[in-house]
Write a protein that holds these residues in place. Structure first.
Motif, PDB file in Angstrom:
ATOM      1  N   ARG A   1      41.541  37.413  -7.203  1.00 54.28           N
ATOM      2  CA  ARG A   1      42.743  38.213  -7.468  1.00 54.28           C
ATOM      3  C   ARG A   1      42.940  38.316  -8.980  1.00 54.28           C
ATOM      4  NH1 ARG A   1      45.384  39.761  -3.491  1.00 54.28           N
ATOM      5  NH2 ARG A   1      47.386  39.963  -4.524  1.00 54.28           N
ATOM      6  N   ARG A   2      41.894  38.793  -9.642  1.00 54.85           N
ATOM      7  CA  ARG A   2      41.995  38.912 -11.091  1.00 54.85           C
ATOM      8  C   ARG A   2      42.499  40.295 -11.468  1.00 54.85           C
ATOM      9  NH1 ARG A   2      36.274  38.474 -14.101  1.00 54.85           N
ATOM     10  NH2 ARG A   2      35.057  38.410 -12.230  1.00 54.85           N
ATOM     11  N   LEU A   3      43.285  40.327 -12.535  1.00 49.99           N
ATOM     12  CA  LEU A   3      43.804  41.575 -13.082  1.00 49.99           C
ATOM     13  C   LEU A   3      43.080  41.862 -14.379  1.00 49.99           C
ATOM     14  CD1 LEU A   3      47.444  40.597 -12.355  1.00 49.99           C
ATOM     15  CD2 LEU A   3      46.422  42.678 -11.448  1.00 49.99           C
ATOM     16  N   PHE A   4      42.707  43.128 -14.549  1.00 47.95           N
ATOM     17  CA  PHE A   4      41.927  43.528 -15.716  1.00 47.95           C
ATOM     18  C   PHE A   4      42.311  44.961 -16.061  1.00 47.95           C
ATOM     19  CE2 PHE A   4      39.603  44.153 -11.811  1.00 47.95           C
ATOM     20  CZ  PHE A   4      39.242  45.490 -11.871  1.00 47.95           C
ATOM     21  N   PRO A   5      41.881  45.464 -17.231  1.00 50.86           N
ATOM     22  CA  PRO A   5      42.257  46.826 -17.616  1.00 50.86           C
ATOM     23  C   PRO A   5      41.736  47.857 -16.614  1.00 50.86           C
ATOM     24  CG  PRO A   5      41.423  45.626 -19.523  1.00 50.86           C
ATOM     25  CD  PRO A   5      41.156  44.778 -18.322  1.00 50.86           C
ATOM     26  N   ALA A   6      42.626  48.692 -16.114  1.00 50.49           N
ATOM     27  CA  ALA A   6      42.256  49.722 -15.146  1.00 50.49           C
ATOM     28  C   ALA A   6      41.392  50.787 -15.809  1.00 50.49           C
ATOM     29  CB  ALA A   6      43.523  50.359 -14.566  1.00 50.49           C
ATOM     30  N   GLY A   7      40.641  51.520 -14.980  1.00 52.60           N
ATOM     31  CA  GLY A   7      39.975  52.698 -15.497  1.00 52.60           C
ATOM     32  C   GLY A   7      38.466  52.710 -15.431  1.00 52.60           C
ATOM     33  N   GLY A   8      37.861  51.829 -14.654  1.00 50.82           N
ATOM     34  CA  GLY A   8      36.410  51.916 -14.551  1.00 50.82           C
ATOM     35  C   GLY A   8      35.776  50.607 -14.182  1.00 50.82           C
ATOM     36  N   THR A   9      34.445  50.605 -14.163  1.00 45.25           N
ATOM     37  CA  THR A   9      33.713  49.403 -13.772  1.00 45.25           C
ATOM     38  C   THR A   9      32.875  48.843 -14.919  1.00 45.25           C
ATOM     39  OG1 THR A   9      31.940  50.821 -12.948  1.00 45.25           O
ATOM     40  CG2 THR A   9      33.546  50.041 -11.336  1.00 45.25           C
ATOM     41  N   GLU A  10      32.623  49.645 -15.965  1.00 44.50           N
ATOM     42  CA  GLU A  10      31.777  49.144 -17.060  1.00 44.50           C
ATOM     43  C   GLU A  10      32.543  48.120 -17.891  1.00 44.50           C
ATOM     44  OE1 GLU A  10      34.242  52.332 -18.747  1.00 44.50           O
ATOM     45  OE2 GLU A  10      33.069  52.168 -16.903  1.00 44.50           O
ATOM     46  N   GLU A  11      31.781  47.226 -18.539  1.00 39.53           N
ATOM     47  CA  GLU A  11      32.414  46.208 -19.375  1.00 39.53           C
ATOM     48  C   GLU A  11      33.047  46.860 -20.593  1.00 39.53           C
ATOM     49  OE1 GLU A  11      30.122  42.771 -20.231  1.00 39.53           O
ATOM     50  OE2 GLU A  11      29.429  42.527 -18.169  1.00 39.53           O
ATOM     51  N   THR A  12      34.262  46.451 -20.908  1.00 34.61           N
ATOM     52  CA  THR A  12      34.958  47.013 -22.064  1.00 34.61           C
ATOM     53  C   THR A  12      36.056  46.053 -22.489  1.00 34.61           C
ATOM     54  OG1 THR A  12      36.028  48.987 -22.969  1.00 34.61           O
ATOM     55  CG2 THR A  12      36.720  48.316 -20.774  1.00 34.61           C
ATOM     56  N   VAL A  13      36.530  46.214 -23.710  1.00 40.33           N
ATOM     57  CA  VAL A  13      37.660  45.435 -24.208  1.00 40.33           C
ATOM     58  C   VAL A  13      38.763  46.414 -24.583  1.00 40.33           C
ATOM     59  CG1 VAL A  13      38.500  43.881 -25.996  1.00 40.33           C
ATOM     60  CG2 VAL A  13      36.219  43.558 -25.037  1.00 40.33           C
ATOM     61  N   VAL A  14      39.941  46.217 -24.008  1.00 44.81           N
ATOM     62  CA  VAL A  14      41.090  47.078 -24.289  1.00 44.81           C
ATOM     63  C   VAL A  14      42.039  46.317 -25.203  1.00 44.81           C
ATOM     64  CG1 VAL A  14      43.074  48.257 -23.282  1.00 44.81           C
ATOM     65  CG2 VAL A  14      40.848  48.337 -22.129  1.00 44.81           C
ATOM     66  N   LEU A  15      42.222  46.849 -26.390  1.00 44.09           N
ATOM     67  CA  LEU A  15      43.095  46.207 -27.377  1.00 44.09           C
ATOM     68  C   LEU A  15      44.544  46.552 -27.066  1.00 44.09           C
ATOM     69  CD1 LEU A  15      42.660  44.474 -29.891  1.00 44.09           C
ATOM     70  CD2 LEU A  15      42.656  46.577 -31.246  1.00 44.09           C
ATOM     71  N   LEU A  16      45.379  45.511 -26.897  1.00 44.32           N
ATOM     72  CA  LEU A  16      46.801  45.763 -26.645  1.00 44.32           C
ATOM     73  C   LEU A  16      47.476  46.246 -27.922  1.00 44.32           C
ATOM     74  CD1 LEU A  16      48.046  42.826 -24.410  1.00 44.32           C
ATOM     75  CD2 LEU A  16      47.523  45.173 -23.731  1.00 44.32           C
ATOM     76  N   ARG A  17      48.314  47.267 -27.779  1.00 45.36           N
ATOM     77  CA  ARG A  17      49.093  47.797 -28.902  1.00 45.36           C
ATOM     78  C   ARG A  17      50.568  47.621 -28.592  1.00 45.36           C
ATOM     79  NH1 ARG A  17      45.258  48.919 -32.652  1.00 45.36           N
ATOM     80  NH2 ARG A  17      43.488  50.012 -31.777  1.00 45.36           N
ATOM     81  N   PRO A  18      51.356  47.217 -29.586  1.00 45.46           N
ATOM     82  CA  PRO A  18      52.797  47.040 -29.340  1.00 45.46           C
ATOM     83  C   PRO A  18      53.421  48.323 -28.786  1.00 45.46           C
ATOM     84  CG  PRO A  18      52.189  46.167 -31.493  1.00 45.46           C
ATOM     85  CD  PRO A  18      50.971  46.884 -30.959  1.00 45.46           C
TER      86      PRO A  18
END
Length: 114
Positions: A55-72
């Motif tokens: 039950r892991r949560l991760f950035p939505a939008g695809g299956t490829e590995e990626t890093v989504v930088l959080l912005r304020p």
């Protein structure tokens, strides 16, 4: 159930970081990897519901590995792992100088991380 923050800072160990009042405090370690620009370092993370990798949560939008930088002020949509989208290697990140602290929040109502 609760939510746990996992990342390199705790060896991806769900036991360590339960959510407190809807958020976590995440600090950039001295040894954290280099960030996207000179002078900043990066901490990557995912969120586990009930401490479970199923039950892991991760950035939505695809299956490829990626890093989504959080912005304020720009919440990032979260996706729950499934057989089709296990979420491996899809991480959120914060960047800053070592010692900089960030408040990371998860809204289960909106399914967003900010």
């Amino acid at each position: 159930g609760g939510f746990n923050l996992v990342g390199f800072f705790n060896d991806w160990d769900a036991e360590n970081e339960p959510m407190q009042g809807g958020s976590w405090r995440l600090s950039i370690r001295n040894g954290a990897p280099m960030g996207s620009r000179k002078g900043v370092q990066r901490e990557e993370f995912q969120i586990l519901e009930d401490g479970s990798w199923d039950r892991r949560l991760f950035p939505a939008g695809g299956t490829e590995e990626t890093v989504v930088l959080l912005r304020p002020g720009r919440p990032s949509p979260a996706e729950m792992s499934s057989a089709e989208t296990p979420g491996h290697g899809r991480n959120w990140a914060v960047e800053g100088k070592p010692g900089a602290a960030f408040k990371v929040s998860y809204s289960s109502k909106d399914r967003t991380v900010s």
